[in-house]
Design a protein around this motif. Sequence first.
Motif, PDB file in Angstrom:
ATOM      1  N   ILE A 105      64.587 -21.726 -49.159  1.00  0.00           N
ATOM      2  CA  ILE A 105      65.325 -22.588 -48.239  1.00  0.00           C
ATOM      3  C   ILE A 105      65.387 -23.910 -48.558  1.00  0.00           C
ATOM      4  O   ILE A 105      64.483 -24.656 -48.880  1.00  0.00           O
ATOM      5  CB  ILE A 105      64.838 -22.352 -46.656  1.00  0.00           C
ATOM      6  N   VAL A 106      66.821 -24.428 -48.285  1.00  0.00           N
ATOM      7  CA  VAL A 106      66.861 -25.846 -48.071  1.00  0.00           C
ATOM      8  C   VAL A 106      67.799 -26.147 -47.195  1.00  0.00           C
ATOM      9  O   VAL A 106      69.046 -25.633 -47.188  1.00  0.00           O
ATOM     10  CB  VAL A 106      67.304 -26.703 -49.778  1.00  0.00           C
ATOM     11  N   ALA A 107      67.649 -26.977 -46.237  1.00  0.00           N
ATOM     12  CA  ALA A 107      68.323 -27.120 -45.099  1.00  0.00           C
ATOM     13  C   ALA A 107      68.697 -28.437 -44.682  1.00  0.00           C
ATOM     14  O   ALA A 107      67.819 -29.462 -44.924  1.00  0.00           O
ATOM     15  CB  ALA A 107      67.851 -26.250 -43.873  1.00  0.00           C
ATOM     16  N   ALA A 108      69.539 -28.891 -44.044  1.00  0.00           N
ATOM     17  CA  ALA A 108      69.926 -30.289 -43.465  1.00  0.00           C
ATOM     18  C   ALA A 108      70.368 -30.445 -42.113  1.00  0.00           C
ATOM     19  O   ALA A 108      71.137 -29.680 -41.819  1.00  0.00           O
ATOM     20  CB  ALA A 108      70.889 -30.885 -44.670  1.00  0.00           C
ATOM     21  N   MET A 109      69.952 -31.437 -41.574  1.00  0.00           N
ATOM     22  CA  MET A 109      70.614 -31.700 -40.232  1.00  0.00           C
ATOM     23  C   MET A 109      71.178 -33.359 -40.413  1.00  0.00           C
ATOM     24  O   MET A 109      70.328 -34.026 -40.632  1.00  0.00           O
ATOM     25  CB  MET A 109      69.486 -31.745 -39.091  1.00  0.00           C
ATOM     26  N   LEU A 110      72.634 -33.110 -40.202  1.00  0.00           N
ATOM     27  CA  LEU A 110      73.150 -34.737 -40.548  1.00  0.00           C
ATOM     28  C   LEU A 110      73.565 -35.173 -39.008  1.00  0.00           C
ATOM     29  O   LEU A 110      74.331 -34.501 -38.279  1.00  0.00           O
ATOM     30  CB  LEU A 110      74.032 -34.702 -41.300  1.00  0.00           C
ATOM     31  N   HIS A 111      73.174 -36.496 -38.655  1.00  0.00           N
ATOM     32  CA  HIS A 111      73.910 -37.027 -37.379  1.00  0.00           C
ATOM     33  C   HIS A 111      74.010 -38.451 -37.508  1.00  0.00           C
ATOM     34  O   HIS A 111      72.857 -38.919 -37.717  1.00  0.00           O
ATOM     35  CB  HIS A 111      73.091 -36.581 -36.095  1.00  0.00           C
ATOM     36  N   ASP A 112      75.045 -39.047 -37.211  1.00  0.00           N
ATOM     37  CA  ASP A 112      75.289 -40.676 -37.342  1.00  0.00           C
ATOM     38  C   ASP A 112      74.828 -40.998 -38.636  1.00  0.00           C
ATOM     39  O   ASP A 112      75.390 -40.524 -39.706  1.00  0.00           O
ATOM     40  CB  ASP A 112      74.336 -41.301 -36.242  1.00  0.00           C
ATOM     41  N   HIS A 113      73.768 -41.903 -38.691  1.00  0.00           N
ATOM     42  CA  HIS A 113      73.499 -42.445 -40.020  1.00  0.00           C
ATOM     43  C   HIS A 113      71.956 -41.960 -40.186  1.00  0.00           C
ATOM     44  O   HIS A 113      71.223 -42.538 -41.160  1.00  0.00           O
ATOM     45  CB  HIS A 113      73.448 -44.226 -39.826  1.00  0.00           C
ATOM     46  N   ASN A 114      71.680 -40.813 -40.108  1.00  0.00           N
ATOM     47  CA  ASN A 114      70.275 -40.054 -40.379  1.00  0.00           C
ATOM     48  C   ASN A 114      70.642 -38.710 -40.919  1.00  0.00           C
ATOM     49  O   ASN A 114      71.270 -37.906 -40.533  1.00  0.00           O
ATOM     50  CB  ASN A 114      69.558 -40.133 -38.964  1.00  0.00           C
ATOM     51  N   ALA A 115      69.652 -38.173 -41.764  1.00  0.00           N
ATOM     52  CA  ALA A 115      69.932 -36.899 -42.526  1.00  0.00           C
ATOM     53  C   ALA A 115      68.528 -36.545 -42.384  1.00  0.00           C
ATOM     54  O   ALA A 115      67.338 -37.270 -42.807  1.00  0.00           O
ATOM     55  CB  ALA A 115      70.383 -36.953 -43.891  1.00  0.00           C
ATOM     56  N   ILE A 116      68.004 -35.185 -41.973  1.00  0.00           N
ATOM     57  CA  ILE A 116      66.846 -34.593 -42.144  1.00  0.00           C
ATOM     58  C   ILE A 116      66.865 -33.480 -42.833  1.00  0.00           C
ATOM     59  O   ILE A 116      67.986 -32.447 -42.808  1.00  0.00           O
ATOM     60  CB  ILE A 116      66.520 -34.218 -40.757  1.00  0.00           C
ATOM     61  N   ILE A 117      65.947 -33.431 -44.035  1.00  0.00           N
ATOM     62  CA  ILE A 117      66.013 -32.269 -44.878  1.00  0.00           C
ATOM     63  C   ILE A 117      64.593 -31.711 -44.992  1.00  0.00           C
ATOM     64  O   ILE A 117      63.566 -32.113 -44.934  1.00  0.00           O
ATOM     65  CB  ILE A 117      66.038 -32.868 -46.391  1.00  0.00           C
ATOM     66  N   GLY A 118      64.884 -30.378 -44.977  1.00  0.00           N
ATOM     67  CA  GLY A 118      63.722 -29.538 -44.953  1.00  0.00           C
ATOM     68  C   GLY A 118      63.865 -28.326 -46.045  1.00  0.00           C
ATOM     69  O   GLY A 118      64.889 -27.770 -46.542  1.00  0.00           O
ATOM     70  N   HIS A 119      62.592 -28.006 -46.814  1.00  0.00           N
ATOM     71  CA  HIS A 119      62.849 -26.926 -48.174  1.00  0.00           C
ATOM     72  C   HIS A 119      61.640 -26.491 -48.393  1.00  0.00           C
ATOM     73  O   HIS A 119      60.410 -26.869 -48.082  1.00  0.00           O
ATOM     74  CB  HIS A 119      63.421 -27.666 -48.941  1.00  0.00           C
ATOM     75  N   VAL A 120      61.837 -25.144 -48.718  1.00  0.00           N
ATOM     76  CA  VAL A 120      60.584 -24.527 -49.295  1.00  0.00           C
ATOM     77  C   VAL A 120      61.263 -23.897 -50.467  1.00  0.00           C
ATOM     78  O   VAL A 120      62.144 -23.189 -50.370  1.00  0.00           O
ATOM     79  CB  VAL A 120      60.086 -23.526 -48.321  1.00  0.00           C
ATOM     80  N   GLY A 121      60.524 -23.948 -51.619  1.00  0.00           N
ATOM     81  CA  GLY A 121      60.885 -23.106 -52.916  1.00  0.00           C
ATOM     82  C   GLY A 121      61.589 -24.244 -53.889  1.00  0.00           C
ATOM     83  O   GLY A 121      61.334 -25.295 -53.857  1.00  0.00           O
ATOM     84  N   ASP A 122      62.706 -23.702 -54.702  1.00  0.00           N
ATOM     85  CA  ASP A 122      63.360 -24.331 -55.615  1.00  0.00           C
ATOM     86  C   ASP A 122      64.874 -24.567 -55.650  1.00  0.00           C
ATOM     87  O   ASP A 122      65.420 -25.115 -56.545  1.00  0.00           O
ATOM     88  CB  ASP A 122      63.007 -23.947 -57.152  1.00  0.00           C
ATOM     89  N   SER A 123      65.276 -24.257 -54.443  1.00  0.00           N
ATOM     90  CA  SER A 123      66.523 -24.688 -53.887  1.00  0.00           C
ATOM     91  C   SER A 123      66.530 -26.144 -53.744  1.00  0.00           C
ATOM     92  O   SER A 123      65.428 -26.704 -53.232  1.00  0.00           O
ATOM     93  CB  SER A 123      67.214 -23.892 -52.717  1.00  0.00           C
TER      94      SER A 123
END
Length: 256
Positions: A105-123
């Motif tokens: 999993i590679v996932a993102a949440m973007l809002h205003d001037h902030n990005a949150i990234i979460g990941h497990v694995g090699d994506s």
Amino acid sequence: MLTANRSNVGRVRHVNEDQSWVGQLDNGVTLAIVADGMGGHQAGDVASEMAVNAFRSVLEQHAAKPSLTEEEGKMLIRQAISEANESIYAKAASNEQYHNMGTTIVAAMLHDHNAIIGHVGDSRAYRVTKESIQLLTTDHSLVNELLRSGQLTDEEAANHPRRNVLTRAIGTDPQVEIDVQSLSWSPEDVLLLCSDGLTNMVSEQEMQAVVAGEELELGGKADHLIGLALEAGGDDNVTVVLLQGASSAKREEGSV
């Protein structure tokens, strides 16, 4: 937010075990996920689909509040990926057909001037600007561990026969360690999420040149990246998600 979401089975595989999703909530939060499934008897596509569905369910339910803090966002990304892990592990444990299935999993949440990234694995997740491309994630793979410890060179790692062996994945164990980070974000930046079907076939320099170029709309850039992976052999499924602030580019059909 401008978005592009593309996936291709490639030239070798018969089933596309990648899954991806992009959406925007009423409060302006943009969400995206890429999952690259693994497991025999088409279990990989089951795992990646379950991961995307679990992620989407948690975030659509809990991230739509009017004011979402950075810490709440990080907690929700972690919760969503944890629930994906639990559901996939439970299904694999109760059904021999899905034994040992899992997914990145590679996932993102973007809002205003902030990005949150979460990941497990090699994506992977990359930040792409006109000047540079920055890898935001660290592969949870055997080859990357050997590379970081100095036991392999970059060239040896790129051609290693076990480069697809993961040290961490979603659904293979009851609990999983999840990497979550928060970073400041500029509307001019482009966020690239992708499976290793892209990164094993296309160099970071090529990716940066395509994404930073001004000739194509965002969807055309995603199509071009897929095309480069296919031209290089298309050994694996390949998935590309691109996200960019709408104020910094012409609005197109893929915007949300």
